[in-house]
Design a protein around this motif. Structure first.
Motif: not given
Length: 181
Positions: A150, A154, A163
């Motif tokens: 993550a 991310t 994103g």
């Protein structure tokens, strides 16, 4: 607890991370692409992303790296698709997202290659191999792997077109200073 139990789930998590990033890059290329080549690479990236996620689910569900040759193929095609995406649209495709995607593809691809190599070097009689008990995946290792993946995925996902187009989550009305009394 041994290191194998702690890290057993990490290749599947790497596949999930690579798959999510491929989906983000591919979605951006399909929706924001300027030509057929962009959209074609986007479709390839989405297909590879879905395949990586599917393989990761199958491997984690079974508790072992299933179909390692397929995983190696997905990793190679994913790496090539990432390079094609960057070549097709270097102004919008994030080098950071591509780098993390390739890193994660290499991670689970190498783990799958190790399984193939181990099977190749083991004797033809696998009856003694089947009787061994495989250590279970450690929950601590799974959580640690999730945090690591993550932490890599991310920010890389935030750098993709998908994103960048996502709505800001920091502008919630409950926390806005404009609405305070």
């Amino acid at each position: 607890m041994n290191a194998a139990a702690l890290t057993r789930s990490w290749p599947t998590l790497a596949a999930w991370g690579a798959g999510l990033l491929q989906l983000g890059v591919g979605a951006g290329m399909i929706t924001q692409g300027t030509g057929a080549a962009d959209r074609g690479v986007g479709v390839l990236a989405v297909a590879v992303g879905a395949a990586a996620l599917g393989w990761g689910i199958a491997a984690l569900t079974r508790g072992r790296l299933v179909a390692p040759r397929i995983a190696m193929a997905i990793a190679v095609v994913g790496t090539v698709a990432s390079g094609l995406a960057l070549a097709a649209d270097p102004m919008r495709i994030s080098v950071h997202a591509v780098g993390v995607t390739v890193l994660l593809h290499v991670a689970y691809g190498v783990a799958a290659a190790a399984v193939v190599r181990r099977k190749r070097s083991s004797p033809a009689d696998t009856s003694s191999h089947d009787s061994r008990v495989t250590p279970r995946t450690s929950v601590i290792g799974l959580v640690a792997g999730c945090v690591i993946v993550a932490g890599l995925v991310t920010p890389a996902l935030g750098a993709t077109e998908a994103g960048r187009a996502a709505p800001s989550h920091s502008d919630h009305p409950l926390f806005s200073t404009e609405h305070s009394h």
